[in-house]
Structure formats: structure tokens, C-alpha cells
Design an enzyme around this catalytic site. Structure first.
Site, PDB file in Angstrom:
ATOM      1  N   TYR A 102      -1.858  -0.718  10.138  1.00 32.76           N
ATOM      2  CA  TYR A 102      -1.981  -0.975   8.633  1.00 32.76           C
ATOM      3  C   TYR A 102      -0.756  -0.579   8.090  1.00 32.76           C
ATOM      4  CZ  TYR A 102      -3.913  -1.051   4.175  1.00 32.76           C
ATOM      5  OH  TYR A 102      -4.392  -1.278   2.632  1.00 32.76           O
ATOM      6  N   SER A 134       0.810  -1.115   0.007  1.00 33.24           N
ATOM      7  CA  SER A 134      -0.025   0.209  -0.048  1.00 33.24           C
ATOM      8  C   SER A 134       0.744   1.357  -0.175  1.00 33.24           C
ATOM      9  CB  SER A 134      -0.900   0.000   1.191  1.00 33.24           C
ATOM     10  OG  SER A 134      -1.725   1.302   1.429  1.00 33.24           O
TER      11      SER A 134
END
Length: 292
Positions: free
Chosen positions: A151, A138
Site C-alpha cells: 500500500y 495517502s
């Protein structure tokens, strides 16, 4: 570009979004696609849309036995595995001091350890066919926003893991890639945007860092990367440019957070009091399925 016709592609987290989209696109190019993940009913629907070249297996990427069983089923059904796309991922929202601990840790277990387990279980088959491993990381691996500590840590770990693994398996003819999508319009991002506290925090992200791109942007670039057996896929390409300035980003994020985080921190505590820590943390259908 490599041809995927007749190749067996195993994709985790293929119930919707990037995983389902890649399954449909690669199948259209002649690949046989194995859909592996928690949301069995949704994955079966994707497989039915694709047709005979697709089949779904239910497995939690944090469960060794389930992954081994699914992998064995894929090999038995399709005869082997050429490409593995570790796409399964979830996200929660919350600040470190108040987020539900189980929800926080589940993200790291799914998003980082799930990649390691997926690759470890499938690697013997990929080595046999001198294939390709791709992990979906990501933009969060590069820019570390408040409210996303778990995350960001998991996705940064995925990048580091792939960099090490790439050097380990090159002599075996296996290529390893990592993709860095920014905000893509998926169930996960829509759910995060709808969060009463953290949706507002994300809305304040400046310029390209806060922009949400259509799903097709991610599918176009990741599909092209798979065909090239790319080592890195940036979605969109400016994410790669941002990497060059990685060391300067944390102070910039901290500066912007000074005016926005205090109010969000207070609102997060109120949200937890109203809905409970677990419910306040969960985003997306995948997260709800993974966090019981």
C-alpha cells in the site's frame, strides 16, 4: 474557487466512502457525476440517491477494455469529461515474508496502475476541456508502516506519478492534483481495524499518526481542493507539515516497530495457518471484490 456547475466529474471507486461522498457533494453543486467501479449495485444506489445528474458504470480500473468502454459511455451520456478523480483503491494486510503474493500484487495493480490506466484513458477528454485530474494517494505515501509495504509503495508511486504528469500536461491547460488522506473512517479502515493481527498493530500507532478522522473531514478538504483545482490536498492539514520531515520518518518507524513487530509477525503466521493466506490478507468490501 472554480464552479463545477454543469461540469462532468468521473469518479472511480464511488460505491462508498470518499468516492460516494464526493459524488454526492459535487452533484449538489450542480456537477454531473459518473460513478465508475467494480461494485455495480452499490454504485447504482449512490446514483439513485443523487438523481438524474448521476449515472453508474461498472468497470475494473485494472481492465483497459472495461475502462475504455465505461469512458466512452460517460462521454456519450454526458457529452464529455471535465474532472477525473482516481479514487479506486484497496488494501491488504500482511508482512512481506508471509502475505499472499496475489493479494499483495493486486494492491499495486489497483492503487497505482489503476490510476495510470484511469488517467490515460480519460486524458484526451480532459485535455479537450482543459480540465483537472485528481488522484487519491495517502498518508502512507509519506509514512511507511510495517504490514503495509504494498500500500505504501503504491501510494508513494501515485504521488510521484502525479508530479511527473503535472509537468507533462500543464501546457495543455490540464491541472493535476494528489490528495493525501490520513486514516479516515471508511469501510476500508474499519475492516483493517477489525483484523485480528494488524488491527492491534495499528492501534499502537502514536498520536496523530494513529488517529482516525470522520469521513466529513476528508470530504470537506478534498471538495475544497477540487473546487480550487489544487495540486496537493492534505487531509488533515498537518499531513503537509509532516512532509517536511519525510526523510527522518523511516528510522522513527523502525524504532517503534522493534517492540511491536515480532509478536505481530508470529501472530500473522498463526492467522494464515488458521484462515489461509488469501483470507488473512483481505480487508474491506472493495478488496474482497477485487481479489478473487
Amino acid at each position: 474557487m472554480a464552479n463545477v456547475k454543469g461540469k462532468v466529474v468521473l469518479i472511480t471507486g464511488a460505491a462508498r466512502g470518499i468516492g460516494a461522498g464526493l459524488a454526492e457533494r459535487l452533484a449538489a453543486r450542480g456537477a454531473k457525476v459518473a460513478l465508475v467501479g467494480l461494485e455495480a449495485d452499490e454504485q447504482r444506489k449512490v446514483a439513485e440517491r443523487i438523481g438524474d445528474s448521476a449515472k453508474a458504470w461498472e468497470a475494473d480500473v485494472t481492465d483497459w477494455a472495461a475502462l475504455e468502454k465505461a469512458t466512452a459511455g460517460v462521454v456519450e451520456h454526458f457529452g464529455g469529461i471535465d474532472i477525473v478523480i482516481a479514487n479506486a483503491g484497496i488494501a491488504t494486510t500482511g508482512f512481506v515474508r508471509s502475505v499472499d503474493p496475489a493479494a499483495f500484487e493486486k494492491v499495486i495493480e489497483v492503487d497505482l496502475l489503476g490510476v495510470w490506466r484511469t488517467f490515460r484513458v480519460t486524458l484526451p477528454h480532459v485535455i479537450e476541456r482543459r480540465g483537472y485530474l485528481l488522484a487519491i494517494s495517502s498518508l502512507a505515501a509519506i509514512t511507511h508502516a510495517p504490514g503495509m509495504a504494498n500500500y505504501a509503495a503504491a501510494k508513494a508511486g501515485v504521488e510521484a506519478f502525479c508530479n511527473s504528469l503535472r509537468a507533462e500536461v500543464a501546457h495543455l491547460g490540464v491541472k493535476v492534483g494528489v490528495a493525501h488522506p490520513t486514516w479516515i473512517k471508511t469501510d476500508l479502515v474499519d475492516s483493517a481495524d477489525a483484523h485480528p493481527v494488524f488491527g492491534k498493530l495499528r492501534a499502537g500507532m502514536p498520536g496523530l499518526l494513529g488517529k482516525t478522522y470522520p469521513l466529513n473531514v476528508a470530504l470537506d478538504l478534498i471538495e475544497a481542493g477540487v473546487l480550487k483545482r489544487a495540486r496537493v490536498i492534505h487531509v488533515p492539514k498537518w499531513v503537509g507539515v509532516l512532509k517536511a520531515f519525510r526523510s527522518f520518518l523511516p528510522p522513527i518507524v523502525e524504532l517503534g516497530a522493534r517492540t511491536r513487530v515480532p509478536a505481530a509477525d508470529k501472530a500473522a503466521l498463526e492467522d494464515i495457518k488458521a484462515r489461509g493466506a488469501r483470507e488473512a490478507a483481505i480487508t474491506g468490501h472493495g478488496g474482497r471484490a477485487a481479489i478473487h
